[in-house]
Design an enzyme around this catalytic site. Structure first.
Site, PDB file in Angstrom:
ATOM      1  N   ARG A   1       3.907  10.167  15.032  1.00  0.00           N
ATOM      2  CA  ARG A   1       4.977   9.135  15.206  1.00  0.00           C
ATOM      3  C   ARG A   1       6.290   9.724  14.662  1.00  0.00           C
ATOM      4  O   ARG A   1       6.166  10.133  13.496  1.00  0.00           O
ATOM      5  CB  ARG A   1       4.379   7.872  14.520  1.00  0.00           C
ATOM      6  CG  ARG A   1       3.526   7.058  15.348  1.00  0.00           C
ATOM      7  CD  ARG A   1       3.042   5.977  14.472  1.00  0.00           C
ATOM      8  NE  ARG A   1       2.306   6.434  13.192  1.00  0.00           N
ATOM      9  CZ  ARG A   1       1.599   5.645  12.494  1.00  0.00           C
ATOM     10  NH1 ARG A   1       2.075   4.444  12.398  1.00  0.00           N
ATOM     11  NH2 ARG A   1       1.139   6.028  11.418  1.00  0.00           N
TER      12      ARG A   1
ATOM     13  N   GLU B   1       0.873  -1.146   0.001  1.00  0.00           N
ATOM     14  CA  GLU B   1      -0.160   0.021  -0.115  1.00  0.00           C
ATOM     15  C   GLU B   1       0.880   1.271   0.018  1.00  0.00           C
ATOM     16  O   GLU B   1       1.924   1.231   0.810  1.00  0.00           O
ATOM     17  CB  GLU B   1      -0.781  -0.026   1.016  1.00  0.00           C
ATOM     18  CG  GLU B   1      -1.870   1.069   1.463  1.00  0.00           C
ATOM     19  CD  GLU B   1      -2.738   1.427   0.197  1.00  0.00           C
ATOM     20  OE1 GLU B   1      -3.468   0.212   0.057  1.00  0.00           O
ATOM     21  OE2 GLU B   1      -2.591   2.304  -0.398  1.00  0.00           O
ATOM     22  N   PHE B   2       0.530   2.296  -0.779  1.00  0.00           N
ATOM     23  CA  PHE B   2       1.422   3.196  -0.758  1.00  0.00           C
ATOM     24  C   PHE B   2       0.708   4.570  -0.484  1.00  0.00           C
ATOM     25  O   PHE B   2       1.264   5.857  -0.595  1.00  0.00           O
ATOM     26  CB  PHE B   2       1.770   3.648  -2.377  1.00  0.00           C
ATOM     27  CG  PHE B   2       2.593   2.374  -2.852  1.00  0.00           C
ATOM     28  CD1 PHE B   2       3.945   1.925  -2.641  1.00  0.00           C
ATOM     29  CD2 PHE B   2       1.863   1.460  -3.800  1.00  0.00           C
ATOM     30  CE1 PHE B   2       4.617   0.947  -3.072  1.00  0.00           C
ATOM     31  CE2 PHE B   2       2.388   0.349  -4.461  1.00  0.00           C
ATOM     32  CZ  PHE B   2       3.667   0.267  -3.776  1.00  0.00           C
TER      33      PHE B   2
ATOM     34  N   GLY C   1       9.496  12.361   8.843  1.00  0.00           N
ATOM     35  CA  GLY C   1       9.300  11.623  10.027  1.00  0.00           C
ATOM     36  C   GLY C   1       7.962  10.787   9.629  1.00  0.00           C
ATOM     37  O   GLY C   1       7.929  10.312   8.673  1.00  0.00           O
TER      38      GLY C   1
ATOM     39  N   LYS D   1       3.746  15.825   9.670  1.00  0.00           N
ATOM     40  CA  LYS D   1       3.463  16.793   8.295  1.00  0.00           C
ATOM     41  C   LYS D   1       2.053  17.427   8.546  1.00  0.00           C
ATOM     42  O   LYS D   1       1.257  17.051   9.599  1.00  0.00           O
ATOM     43  CB  LYS D   1       3.509  15.861   7.251  1.00  0.00           C
ATOM     44  CG  LYS D   1       2.638  14.906   6.989  1.00  0.00           C
ATOM     45  CD  LYS D   1       2.569  14.083   5.782  1.00  0.00           C
ATOM     46  CE  LYS D   1       1.485  13.401   5.253  1.00  0.00           C
ATOM     47  NZ  LYS D   1       1.538  12.484   4.084  1.00  0.00           N
TER      48      LYS D   1
ATOM     49  N   CYS E   1       6.340   5.788   8.805  1.00  0.00           N
ATOM     50  CA  CYS E   1       6.451   5.221   7.808  1.00  0.00           C
ATOM     51  C   CYS E   1       8.094   5.069   7.466  1.00  0.00           C
ATOM     52  O   CYS E   1       8.833   4.119   7.452  1.00  0.00           O
ATOM     53  CB  CYS E   1       5.617   5.264   6.358  1.00  0.00           C
ATOM     54  SG  CYS E   1       4.127   4.679   6.692  1.00  0.00           S
TER      55      CYS E   1
ATOM     56  N   LEU F   1      11.742  16.993  -2.960  1.00  0.00           N
ATOM     57  CA  LEU F   1      12.909  17.522  -3.019  1.00  0.00           C
ATOM     58  C   LEU F   1      12.830  18.709  -2.113  1.00  0.00           C
ATOM     59  O   LEU F   1      13.552  19.918  -2.320  1.00  0.00           O
ATOM     60  CB  LEU F   1      13.284  17.990  -4.353  1.00  0.00           C
ATOM     61  CG  LEU F   1      14.563  18.114  -4.811  1.00  0.00           C
ATOM     62  CD1 LEU F   1      15.629  16.800  -4.639  1.00  0.00           C
ATOM     63  CD2 LEU F   1      14.722  18.593  -6.257  1.00  0.00           C
TER      64      LEU F   1
HETATM   65  C1  UDX Z   1       4.908   7.857   3.177  1.00  0.00           C
HETATM   66  C2  UDX Z   1       4.998   7.417   1.436  1.00  0.00           C
HETATM   67  O1  UDX Z   1       4.911   8.631   0.730  1.00  0.00           O
HETATM   68  C3  UDX Z   1       3.677   6.766   1.446  1.00  0.00           C
HETATM   69  O2  UDX Z   1       3.721   6.328  -0.178  1.00  0.00           O
HETATM   70  C4  UDX Z   1       4.058   5.512   2.099  1.00  0.00           C
HETATM   71  O3  UDX Z   1       2.799   4.462   1.807  1.00  0.00           O
HETATM   72  C5  UDX Z   1       3.843   5.730   3.732  1.00  0.00           C
HETATM   73  O4  UDX Z   1       5.107   6.625   3.757  1.00  0.00           O
HETATM   74  P1  UDX Z   1       3.436   9.295   4.622  1.00  0.00           P
HETATM   75  O5  UDX Z   1       4.270   8.981   5.950  1.00  0.00           O
HETATM   76  O6  UDX Z   1       1.955   9.730   5.026  1.00  0.00           O
HETATM   77  O7  UDX Z   1       3.880   8.500   3.331  1.00  0.00           O
HETATM   78  O8  UDX Z   1       4.157  11.145   4.506  1.00  0.00           O
HETATM   79  P2  UDX Z   1       4.983  11.627   3.292  1.00  0.00           P
HETATM   80  O9  UDX Z   1       4.073  12.648   2.830  1.00  0.00           O
HETATM   81  O10 UDX Z   1       5.547  10.781   2.268  1.00  0.00           O
HETATM   82  O11 UDX Z   1       5.981  12.600   4.140  1.00  0.00           O
HETATM   83  C6  UDX Z   1       6.957  11.973   4.773  1.00  0.00           C
HETATM   84  C7  UDX Z   1       7.727  12.845   5.635  1.00  0.00           C
HETATM   85  O12 UDX Z   1       8.566  13.385   4.670  1.00  0.00           O
HETATM   86  C8  UDX Z   1       7.113  14.023   6.302  1.00  0.00           C
HETATM   87  O13 UDX Z   1       7.680  14.296   7.626  1.00  0.00           O
HETATM   88  C9  UDX Z   1       7.159  15.199   5.382  1.00  0.00           C
HETATM   89  O14 UDX Z   1       7.296  16.354   5.986  1.00  0.00           O
HETATM   90  C10 UDX Z   1       8.621  15.013   5.033  1.00  0.00           C
HETATM   91  N1  UDX Z   1       9.185  15.573   3.589  1.00  0.00           N
HETATM   92  C11 UDX Z   1       8.403  15.337   2.298  1.00  0.00           C
HETATM   93  C12 UDX Z   1      10.045  16.487   3.451  1.00  0.00           C
HETATM   94  O15 UDX Z   1      10.701  16.787   4.395  1.00  0.00           O
HETATM   95  N2  UDX Z   1      10.490  16.939   2.315  1.00  0.00           N
HETATM   96  C13 UDX Z   1       9.780  16.523   1.239  1.00  0.00           C
HETATM   97  O16 UDX Z   1      10.115  17.177   0.054  1.00  0.00           O
HETATM   98  C14 UDX Z   1       8.598  15.721   1.204  1.00  0.00           C
END
Ligand code: UDX
Length: 459
Positions: free
Chosen positions: A356, A174-175, A283, A349, A286, A276
């Site tokens: 978490r 699952e993504f 954080g 986010k 996942c 990027l």
């Molecule tokens: C992630 C994957 O995107 C998703 O496909 C998978 O199924 C589960 O893990 P999620 O944990 O909901 O999803 O958050 P995501 O939107 O990926 O952001 C992860 C973290 O990266 C956040 O803390 C966000 O603030 C940070 N982030 C994201 C950055 O610091 N810079 C970016 O450019 C993008």
């Protein structure tokens, strides 16, 4: 017919292709992933039974309450319950009796004593379900697991299930992203079906018929590859974020501007601008635990060198938190003792109440430990944060939280923080000093309003 939830069920139309009735679905584990999956599948027209060992959660869901923050999901839960196609239960026997295809969506957190994934919830969910499976059925893992888990669970299911070899296992990673969970479930980029037989593939195609009918690409693989796809995808995303944050570290030393650097890189289609965004780093439930579990598993299997860079990706990411604390201390004049700090954000986010491994809370706690008086404000995550970290002070309104602040630090880029008026906040604080941990603010506008503005990787 489309998968647009507003257009109503599409199962009948999609399943009519081969005349077989739509499979009845169960979803084991009603956390983030499972609740979303169960609700969306019912909205798509399937009969769905959600299963959880937490009776309180089951009651709340049956009453129409989503136990976490996710835009759009409460409305879809109401719709699914009203349709009569969705229920929740604590009974594995009932689930086994009900379902043709059983999705396992329980959590795989990091183990407290190592970097490995904790598989106890997956193991017990599969075992409890299997113990009641008396007829042909497909058990589909959706949880993120170390490679090799599906093979082990195949053995377990065959050993435990009364139906024995009639029960098959498949993997369907699952993504979905928090904050976009509904859209990611109804309109995924791709579906990955890890299967060991044509029958299993056929079951999965039927279970996703309305989504496939929309043109969603399907990649059919073996079990091992399907398990790997998920950790490979999350590792890539984490690496991309840490790459730009590594460039931010270089910019900090040489006086460059990482936001301009990222913009210039993003125009190259081969690189692309998504994931990027430099700043405080990643954080959540996942990315951090998935890269650690992947590195750990690879080391166990003797292929650790291939993904050794993930240790560096993790280290770069952790350094962003330390460096943000350093910036706040610098702005405060070198010591945090007694310094009043307003922390904008607690969630990992925006559009989430998930704390978490949240970089925001990590920074707030470090500041507190170093003697600062920290007030945290977050539109959704305050309750969760307060429960875990009662030592911090919490506020519900950013301007009120900023009253008398020596330093403001933006840690989660919620829209309402992006649009704060620097003059209005300037009138509330004791000193106009701000650290923008997410590059979310207009530096020129804040500086024009008399603020000392600092951000990671910018002059
Ligand atoms: C992630 C994957 O995107 C998703 O496909 C998978 O199924 C589960 O893990 P999620 O944990 O909901 O999803 O958050 P995501 O939107 O990926 O952001 C992860 C973290 O990266 C956040 O803390 C966000 O603030 C940070 N982030 C994201 C950055 O610091 N810079 C970016 O450019 C993008």
């Amino acid at each position: 017919m489309g998968v647009n939830a507003a257009q109503g069920p599409t199962v009948a139309a999609a399943a009519a292709d081969d005349g077989a009735p739509a499979p009845r679905l169960t979803v084991v584990g009603t956390g983030y992933l499972g609740a979303t999956h169960a609700i969306c599948m019912a909205v798509l027209g399937f009969d769905v039974l959600g299963v959880d060992v937490d009776a309180g959660k089951v009651d709340r869901l049956n009453e129409g309450q989503v136990p976490f923050f996710e835009p759009g999901l409460p409305e879809l839960l109401t719709k699914a319950l009203d349709s009569g196609r969705l229920r929740f239960t604590t009974s594995f026997a009932e689930a086994a009796d009900f379902g043709d295809v059983h999705f396992v969506c329980v959590g795989t957190p990091q183990r407290p004593d190592s970097d490995a994934a904790d598989l106890r919830y997956v193991d017990s969910a599969v075992e409890e379900l299997a113990a009641h499976l008396r007829r042909r059925a497909l058990v589909v893992g959706k949880s993120t697991v170390p490679v090799g888990t599906a093979a082990r669970l195949t053995e377990l299911v065959r050993r435990v299930a009364p139906a024995g070899d009639e029960v098959e296992l498949a993997w369907n990673p699952e993504f979905l992203r928090e904050g976009f969970a509904v859209d990611d479930t109804l309109r995924p980029d791709r579906l990955v079906f890890g299967v060991s037989s044509e029958w299993a593939e056929k079951q999965l195609r039927a279970a996703f018929a309305p989504v496939i009918a929309e043109g969603t690409p399907v990649v059919v693989t073996d079990l091992t590859t399907a398990e790997l796809v998920k950790v490979a995808a999350n590792s890539f995303l984490a690496t991309k974020i840490s790459y730009i944050n590594a460039m931010a570290e270089v910019c900090e030393t040489v006086g460059g501007d990482v936001t301009q650097l990222a913009e210039a890189l993003a125009y190259d289609d081969r690189i692309g601008g998504r994931f990027l965004s430099p700043g405080l780093g990643f954080g959540g439930g996942c990315l951090p635990k998935d890269i650690r579990a992947f590195a750990h598993r690879a080391e166990e299997l003797g292929v650790g060198q291939a993904v050794g860079f993930l240790r560096e990706v993790d280290a770069i990411n952790k350094r962003r938190r330390t460096r943000t604390v350093d910036l706040v201390r610098e702005l405060a004049g070198g010591s945090l003792h007694g310094v009043r700090v307003t922390a904008l954000g607690a969630a990992f986010k925006p559009n989430s109440d998930d704390i978490r491994d949240a970089p925001a809370l990590d920074v707030a706690r470090s500041l507190h430990r170093m003697g600062a008086v920290v007030t945290v404000v977050d539109p959704a995550a305050t309750d969760n944060a307060r429960r875990c970290h009662p030592e911090l002070t919490y506020a519900t309104d950013a301007l009120a939280a900023a009253a008398g602040a020596d330093v403001v630090v933006l840690l989660t880029e919620w829209n309402e923080f992006r649009h704060i008026d620097p003059d209005a906040m300037g009138a509330a604080v004791a000193h106009r000093r701000i650290v923008d941990g997410r590059h979310a603010l207009d530096a020129a506008q804040w500086r024009a309003a008399g603020w000392e503005y600092r951000a990671l990787g910018r002059p």
